[in-house]
Design a protein around this motif. Structure first.
Motif, mmCIF file in Angstrom:
data_model
loop_
_atom_site.group_PDB
_atom_site.id
_atom_site.type_symbol
_atom_site.label_atom_id
_atom_site.label_comp_id
_atom_site.label_asym_id
_atom_site.label_seq_id
_atom_site.Cartn_x
_atom_site.Cartn_y
_atom_site.Cartn_z
ATOM 1 N N LYS A 26 0.837 -1.202 0.000
ATOM 2 C CA LYS A 26 0.000 0.000 0.000
ATOM 3 C C LYS A 26 0.871 1.250 0.000
ATOM 4 N N TYR A 27 0.238 2.365 -0.383
ATOM 5 C CA TYR A 27 0.979 3.635 -0.417
ATOM 6 C C TYR A 27 1.536 3.999 0.953
ATOM 7 N N CYS A 28 0.755 3.739 2.019
ATOM 8 C CA CYS A 28 1.221 4.104 3.364
ATOM 9 C C CYS A 28 2.508 3.361 3.724
ATOM 10 N N ASP A 29 2.702 2.163 3.151
ATOM 11 C CA ASP A 29 3.928 1.397 3.408
ATOM 12 C C ASP A 29 5.125 1.986 2.655
ATOM 13 N N ALA A 30 4.841 2.645 1.533
ATOM 14 C CA ALA A 30 5.917 3.238 0.722
ATOM 15 C C ALA A 30 6.288 4.646 1.184
ATOM 16 N N MET A 31 5.448 5.231 2.038
ATOM 17 C CA MET A 31 5.673 6.619 2.463
ATOM 18 C C MET A 31 7.036 6.872 3.123
ATOM 19 N N PRO A 32 7.544 5.967 3.982
ATOM 20 C CA PRO A 32 8.868 6.245 4.571
ATOM 21 C C PRO A 32 9.976 6.364 3.519
ATOM 22 N N ILE A 33 9.906 5.540 2.472
ATOM 23 C CA ILE A 33 10.906 5.610 1.397
ATOM 24 C C ILE A 33 10.736 6.922 0.640
ATOM 25 N N GLU A 34 9.484 7.284 0.362
ATOM 26 C CA GLU A 34 9.207 8.543 -0.341
ATOM 27 C C GLU A 34 9.748 9.734 0.454
ATOM 28 N N ARG A 35 9.463 9.745 1.766
ATOM 29 C CA ARG A 35 9.936 10.851 2.617
ATOM 30 C C ARG A 35 11.460 10.922 2.640
ATOM 31 N N LEU A 36 12.094 9.773 2.765
ATOM 32 C CA LEU A 36 13.557 9.730 2.810
ATOM 33 C C LEU A 36 14.169 10.283 1.524
ATOM 34 N N LEU A 37 13.644 9.836 0.372
ATOM 35 C CA LEU A 37 14.173 10.285 -0.917
ATOM 36 C C LEU A 37 13.924 11.774 -1.143
ATOM 37 N N THR A 38 12.693 12.212 -0.879
ATOM 38 C CA THR A 38 12.384 13.629 -1.124
ATOM 39 C C THR A 38 13.187 14.529 -0.190
ATOM 40 N N LEU A 52 9.513 14.908 -8.598
ATOM 41 C CA LEU A 52 9.270 13.842 -9.571
ATOM 42 C C LEU A 52 9.216 12.475 -8.895
ATOM 43 N N ILE A 53 10.117 12.251 -7.945
ATOM 44 C CA ILE A 53 10.150 10.977 -7.220
ATOM 45 C C ILE A 53 8.851 10.783 -6.437
ATOM 46 N N SER A 54 8.454 11.829 -5.716
ATOM 47 C CA SER A 54 7.228 11.767 -4.922
ATOM 48 C C SER A 54 6.018 11.514 -5.817
ATOM 49 N N GLU A 55 5.962 12.220 -6.936
ATOM 50 C CA GLU A 55 4.850 12.076 -7.881
ATOM 51 C C GLU A 55 4.816 10.678 -8.479
ATOM 52 N N ASP A 56 5.983 10.145 -8.808
ATOM 53 C CA ASP A 56 6.062 8.811 -9.400
ATOM 54 C C ASP A 56 5.526 7.747 -8.441
ATOM 55 N N ILE A 57 5.921 7.831 -7.187
ATOM 56 C CA ILE A 57 5.462 6.849 -6.185
ATOM 57 C C ILE A 57 3.961 6.978 -5.965
ATOM 58 N N ARG A 58 3.484 8.206 -5.821
ATOM 59 C CA ARG A 58 2.040 8.413 -5.578
ATOM 60 C C ARG A 58 1.201 7.968 -6.772
ATOM 61 N N ASN A 59 1.652 8.309 -7.970
ATOM 62 C CA ASN A 59 0.918 7.909 -9.170
ATOM 63 C C ASN A 59 0.851 6.396 -9.306
ATOM 64 N N HIS A 60 1.945 5.730 -8.946
ATOM 65 C CA HIS A 60 1.973 4.262 -9.023
ATOM 66 C C HIS A 60 0.848 3.664 -8.185
ATOM 67 N N PHE A 61 0.710 4.129 -6.956
ATOM 68 C CA PHE A 61 -0.299 3.556 -6.071
ATOM 69 C C PHE A 61 -1.700 4.021 -6.431
ATOM 70 N N HIS A 62 -1.843 5.261 -6.867
ATOM 71 C CA HIS A 62 -3.151 5.761 -7.273
ATOM 72 C C HIS A 62 -3.640 4.993 -8.495
ATOM 73 N N PHE A 63 -2.747 4.809 -9.478
ATOM 74 C CA PHE A 63 -3.092 4.094 -10.707
ATOM 75 C C PHE A 63 -3.404 2.636 -10.385
ATOM 76 N N LYS A 64 -2.580 2.033 -9.521
ATOM 77 C CA LYS A 64 -2.738 0.622 -9.161
ATOM 78 C C LYS A 64 -4.090 0.387 -8.499
ATOM 79 N N GLU A 65 -4.474 1.282 -7.582
ATOM 80 C CA GLU A 65 -5.739 1.127 -6.870
ATOM 81 C C GLU A 65 -6.924 1.175 -7.824
#
Length: 197
Positions: A26-38, A52-65
């Motif tokens: 889930k997106y909430c599980d990916a959030m720590p990686i997103e925060r660290l990278l951004t 771009l990194i943040s957008e890519d991760i969020r879009n992945h989960f939004h699209f997947k859902e």
């Protein structure tokens, strides 16, 4: 020099971090990686890359859902039988032919998205290509390097179906991988493992 100073010049490829983030359920599980990278890229004055990194991760989960169909299970016995059939028919001749296989098994079945885990799943099936057992490193290299271009290969199969590329080497490469994916889907439907959508 302290132990921490030794790590000052170390770096992890962004693509590896993104791939790891996208394997989270889930997106909430990916959030720590997103925060660290951004945080890292903002701190290093690369705010555009951070966004771009943040957008890519969020879009992945939004699209997947919104677009991922219910995940099905393909047991090892059926997977081995189908992929052996594809090898015997000459559909799978080289390691990078497994890109089409990767796309279908990751999108529709419970196969891991990370290339390393996916390749481990394929290797344990005990398949042979040209009378030799599949080699993990060659399979991994074939998929990982092959997925780098064209960019459509990194997108779900549903996007492959709609893709209209321009004539040229990249489009020819895409068409080849889509033909492998289409052949696999056709076999899965014939065996009633995958329903027509």
């Amino acid at each position: 020099m302290s132990e921490m100073e030794v790590f000052e010049n170390e770096s992890i490829p962004v693509t590896y971090c993104l791939e790891d983030a996208k394997t989270c359920p889930k997106y909430c599980d990916a959030m720590p990686i997103e925060r660290l990278l951004t945080f890292y890229y903002f701190k290093n004055n690369k705010s555009k890359l951070a966004s771009l990194i943040s957008e890519d991760i969020r879009n992945h989960f939004h699209f997947k859902e919104q677009t991922t169909p219910k995940q099905l299970t393909l047991d090892d016995e059926n997977a081995k039988e189908i992929l052996t059939e594809m090898i015997e028919q000459g559909i799978l001749k080289r390691m990078n032919n497994f890109i089409g296989v990767y796309r279908v098994l990751v999108d529709y079945f419970r196969y891991p998205k990370t290339y390393s885990h996916f390749c481990s799943c394929i290797i344990k099936l005990g398949l042979k290509l040209k009378d030799k057992p599949l080699n993990y490193q060659k399979l991994y290299d074939g998929i990982q390097k092959g997925m780098q271009a064209p960019s459509i290969l990194g997108k779900p199969y549903k996007e492959w179906e709609k893709y209209k590329g321009k004539e040229g080497e990249n489009y020819t490469v895409f068409e080849h991988h889509k033909a492998v994916a289409d052949a696999l889907i056709s076999i899965l439907r014939e065996k009633r493992i995958l329903q027509n959508s």
